[in-house]
Design a protein around this motif. Structure first.
Motif, PDB file in Angstrom:
ATOM      1  N   MET A  88      -1.123  -7.737  -3.688  1.00  9.05           N
ATOM      2  CA  MET A  88      -1.759  -7.207  -4.894  1.00  9.05           C
ATOM      3  C   MET A  88      -1.066  -7.760  -6.137  1.00  9.05           C
ATOM      4  SD  MET A  88      -2.584  -3.239  -4.039  1.00  9.05           S
ATOM      5  CE  MET A  88      -1.137  -2.916  -3.046  1.00  9.05           C
ATOM      6  N   ARG A 103      -8.874   0.279  -1.141  1.00  7.44           N
ATOM      7  CA  ARG A 103      -8.444   1.461  -0.387  1.00  7.44           C
ATOM      8  C   ARG A 103      -7.589   2.381  -1.237  1.00  7.44           C
ATOM      9  NH1 ARG A 103      -5.156  -0.570   4.197  1.00  7.44           N
ATOM     10  NH2 ARG A 103      -5.131   1.585   4.875  1.00  7.44           N
ATOM     11  N   LEU A 104      -6.665   1.768  -1.994  1.00 11.51           N
ATOM     12  CA  LEU A 104      -5.766   2.581  -2.818  1.00 11.51           C
ATOM     13  C   LEU A 104      -6.500   3.292  -3.948  1.00 11.51           C
ATOM     14  CD1 LEU A 104      -2.623   0.298  -2.907  1.00 11.51           C
ATOM     15  CD2 LEU A 104      -2.697   2.644  -2.081  1.00 11.51           C
ATOM     16  N   LEU A 105      -7.464   2.593  -4.570  1.00 14.81           N
ATOM     17  CA  LEU A 105      -8.205   3.236  -5.658  1.00 14.81           C
ATOM     18  C   LEU A 105      -8.877   4.513  -5.161  1.00 14.81           C
ATOM     19  CD1 LEU A 105      -9.798   0.182  -7.528  1.00 14.81           C
ATOM     20  CD2 LEU A 105      -8.207   1.855  -8.495  1.00 14.81           C
ATOM     21  N   ILE A 109      -8.093   6.397  -2.301  1.00 10.53           N
ATOM     22  CA  ILE A 109      -7.184   7.451  -1.833  1.00 10.53           C
ATOM     23  C   ILE A 109      -6.408   8.079  -2.991  1.00 10.53           C
ATOM     24  CG2 ILE A 109      -5.240   5.912  -1.175  1.00 10.53           C
ATOM     25  CD1 ILE A 109      -6.387   8.975   0.811  1.00 10.53           C
ATOM     26  N   VAL A 110      -6.028   7.247  -3.953  1.00 13.02           N
ATOM     27  CA  VAL A 110      -5.269   7.767  -5.095  1.00 13.02           C
ATOM     28  C   VAL A 110      -6.137   8.711  -5.931  1.00 13.02           C
ATOM     29  CG1 VAL A 110      -4.305   7.068  -7.336  1.00 13.02           C
ATOM     30  CG2 VAL A 110      -3.482   5.989  -5.254  1.00 13.02           C
ATOM     31  N   ARG A 150      -8.513 -13.934   4.813  1.00 16.93           N
ATOM     32  CA  ARG A 150      -9.253 -12.911   4.097  1.00 16.93           C
ATOM     33  C   ARG A 150      -8.463 -12.516   2.875  1.00 16.93           C
ATOM     34  NH1 ARG A 150      -9.173  -8.212   7.218  1.00 16.93           N
ATOM     35  NH2 ARG A 150      -7.296  -9.089   8.094  1.00 16.93           N
ATOM     36  N   ASN A 151      -9.149 -11.999   1.880  1.00 18.93           N
ATOM     37  CA  ASN A 151      -8.450 -11.503   0.703  1.00 18.93           C
ATOM     38  C   ASN A 151      -8.003 -10.066   0.976  1.00 18.93           C
ATOM     39  OD1 ASN A 151      -7.605 -10.519  -1.724  1.00 18.93           O
ATOM     40  ND2 ASN A 151      -9.335 -11.290  -2.901  1.00 18.93           N
ATOM     41  N   THR A 152      -6.870  -9.933   1.642  1.00 19.85           N
ATOM     42  CA  THR A 152      -6.402  -8.594   2.021  1.00 19.85           C
ATOM     43  C   THR A 152      -5.900  -7.808   0.818  1.00 19.85           C
ATOM     44  OG1 THR A 152      -4.286  -9.543   2.618  1.00 19.85           O
ATOM     45  CG2 THR A 152      -5.844  -9.165   4.418  1.00 19.85           C
ATOM     46  N   ALA A 153      -5.450  -8.518  -0.225  1.00 17.54           N
ATOM     47  CA  ALA A 153      -4.986  -7.818  -1.423  1.00 17.54           C
ATOM     48  C   ALA A 153      -6.138  -7.027  -2.035  1.00 17.54           C
ATOM     49  CB  ALA A 153      -4.428  -8.812  -2.435  1.00 17.54           C
ATOM     50  N   GLY A 154      -7.325  -7.607  -2.015  1.00 20.05           N
ATOM     51  CA  GLY A 154      -8.511  -6.928  -2.533  1.00 20.05           C
ATOM     52  C   GLY A 154      -8.831  -5.676  -1.729  1.00 20.05           C
ATOM     53  N   GLU A 184      -6.409  11.956  -4.000  1.00 22.68           N
ATOM     54  CA  GLU A 184      -5.174  12.747  -4.015  1.00 22.68           C
ATOM     55  C   GLU A 184      -4.897  13.354  -5.387  1.00 22.68           C
ATOM     56  OE1 GLU A 184      -2.871  10.675  -0.261  1.00 22.68           O
ATOM     57  OE2 GLU A 184      -2.391   9.997  -2.276  1.00 22.68           O
ATOM     58  N   ARG A 185      -5.296  12.620  -6.444  1.00 23.06           N
ATOM     59  CA  ARG A 185      -5.102  13.168  -7.799  1.00 23.06           C
ATOM     60  C   ARG A 185      -5.992  14.381  -8.018  1.00 23.06           C
ATOM     61  NH1 ARG A 185      -4.866   7.886 -11.738  1.00 23.06           N
ATOM     62  NH2 ARG A 185      -2.918   7.062 -10.911  1.00 23.06           N
ATOM     63  N   ALA A 219      -6.671  -3.936  -0.029  1.00 23.00           N
ATOM     64  CA  ALA A 219      -5.618  -2.962  -0.336  1.00 23.00           C
ATOM     65  C   ALA A 219      -5.942  -2.222  -1.627  1.00 23.00           C
ATOM     66  CB  ALA A 219      -4.274  -3.676  -0.465  1.00 23.00           C
ATOM     67  N   LYS A 220      -6.368  -2.979  -2.627  1.00 30.56           N
ATOM     68  CA  LYS A 220      -6.669  -2.357  -3.922  1.00 30.56           C
ATOM     69  C   LYS A 220      -7.813  -1.352  -3.791  1.00 30.56           C
ATOM     70  CE  LYS A 220      -7.746  -3.269  -8.732  1.00 30.56           C
ATOM     71  NZ  LYS A 220      -8.105  -4.258  -9.742  1.00 30.56           N
ATOM     72  N   VAL A 246       0.782  -1.244   0.000  1.00 30.69           N
ATOM     73  CA  VAL A 246       0.000   0.000   0.000  1.00 30.69           C
ATOM     74  C   VAL A 246       0.814   1.293   0.000  1.00 30.69           C
ATOM     75  CG1 VAL A 246      -2.262  -0.813   0.789  1.00 30.69           C
ATOM     76  CG2 VAL A 246      -0.494  -0.295   2.462  1.00 30.69           C
ATOM     77  N   GLY A 288      -4.056 -14.346  -2.329  1.00 34.17           N
ATOM     78  CA  GLY A 288      -4.817 -13.136  -2.019  1.00 34.17           C
ATOM     79  C   GLY A 288      -4.167 -12.288  -0.939  1.00 34.17           C
ATOM     80  N   ILE A 344      -4.589   0.673 -10.401  1.00 35.80           N
ATOM     81  CA  ILE A 344      -4.544   1.802  -9.473  1.00 35.80           C
ATOM     82  C   ILE A 344      -3.749   2.957 -10.066  1.00 35.80           C
ATOM     83  CG2 ILE A 344      -3.743   2.580  -7.200  1.00 35.80           C
ATOM     84  CD1 ILE A 344      -4.108  -0.492  -6.372  1.00 35.80           C
TER      85      ILE A 344
END
Lengths: 269, 86
Positions: free
Chosen positions: A193, B21-23, B25-26, B12-16, B29-30, B18-19, A146, A190, A201
């Protein structure tokens, strides 16, 4: 026509210097004349990665301040005659790099080399700004994690607005994404990313994907950039990235988890 | 996944996460980055227009961008010089 490539990231510890060293060697191996410059003033490290730390006599700041000529400060790589390293200074004076000084040194380097690789310090302060300001290409190193992804987006924003090219209306810096420390097995579970996640992203495609591999640490231990280890996945992945940078089409590889044996599966080897 | 993982709590699918959350915040910020870029230019041009009609100092024009959730509000304050009594 020579080109300036900045290797940057925002976040520290993602593999900028490792990548700079390997890309420099990869280009040199393809008979390009290459200079690689350490912009991390105060925290010199490129020399260690390149294995020339004991041959540093003069550094970048010495050249800027006129205490040494560029010729005196450049360290010729022992593996490739056509590759030279300009070490960062150990001075604690953060303002030792002046914009005019950096520009003068880069111009001088461009006259002698096909590619000038600028290894940026972490962060978005002066050193990082100067490393990217004169660039034609940028390689943004990112980990599938992240804080690294967020910082890369920040850096991509800076690259598009705060560069000499942009200010002079000569078009944008060409941006490339280099995904490092990629662990396909963790992606499959999973836990991490995927390439697509990071591309979605940030909105740009990857130039290369370097798998997490033990050879990277071994290479830095030895002072031999990992691209020189032609048996290692990381080395091969860096070589692919260099080829793509030069316009070659190569499919991404090492994206599947390694097949594990029965006992390894049983005990989560 | 190893045999012993069966006994662990389901991952849990933590990667999902993360994605997602990032989508968010990014994107946020843009938007901030891009809007901040045009504010100084806009302020300067507004000042030029106002000065065609009224003589005001540079400090007379204040431009501020406010955000409440999804709503954005641009606040423009122009302080006019004190009118001289006739």
């Amino acid at each position: 026509m020579s080109e300036i490539i900045v290797v940057t990231s925002g976040k520290g510890g993602v593999g900028k210097t490792t990548s700079s060293g390997s890309l420099a060697c990869g280009l040199a191996r393809r008979n390009k004349r290459v200079a690689v410059v350490d912009f991390d003033i105060g925290l010199r490290n490129l020399d260690l990665i390149m294995g020339c730390e004991r041959r540093v006599v003069y550094d970048f700041v010495n050249v800027i301040q006129g205490d040494a000529s560029l010729k005196q400060a450049l360290i010729r790589d022992r593996r490739f005659d056509n590759l030279s390293i300009l070490a960062a200074s150990q001075t604690r004076d953060k303002d030792a790099l002046s914009q005019e000084g950096v520009e003068r040194v880069l111009e001088e380097l461009k006259a002698e080399f096909d590619y000038v690789i600028c290894d940026s310090p972490a962060g978005i302060e002066r050193g990082a700004h100067l490393a990217m300001y004169f660039a034609d290409h940028a390689i943004v190193v990112v980990n599938p994690e992240v804080s690294s992804v967020r910082d890369s987006d920040r850096v991509l924003g800076l690259l598009s607005s705060k560069s000499k090219r942009a200010e002079q209306g000569r078009g944008k810096i060409v941006e490339h994404l280099l995904l490092t420390r990629y662990a396909p097995d963790r992606v499959e579970r999973g836990e991490m990313m995927s390439i697509k996640d990071v591309e979605d992203i940030l909105g740009i495609k990857v130039l290369g994907v370097i798998p997490e591999s033990p050879e990277v640490l071994q290479a830095s231990n030895a002072g031999v950039p990992v691209i020189m280890d032609e048996q290692s996945k990381a080395g091969m992945a860096y070589d692919d990235a260099v080829a793509r940078l030069l316009g070659e089409q190569r499919p991404l590889r090492f994206l599947e988890p390694e097949k594990k044996g029965f006992f390894q599966r049983l005990f989560r080897g | 996944m190893g045999l012993f993982d069966w006994f662990r709590t389901t991952q849990r699918n933590t990667a999902g996460t993360a994605k997602e959350r990032l989508l968010i915040i990014v994107a946020q910020e843009r938007a901030q980055r891009d809007s901040e870029d045009y504010l100084p230019t806009m302020k300067r041009e507004l000042l030029e227009v106002i000065r065609k009609y009224i003589k005001v100092p540079e400090s007379a024009v204040q431009v501020q961008l406010h955000r409440d959730g999804n709503e954005e509000r641009l606040e423009l304050t122009v302080s006019l010089p004190e009118s001289k009594p006739l």
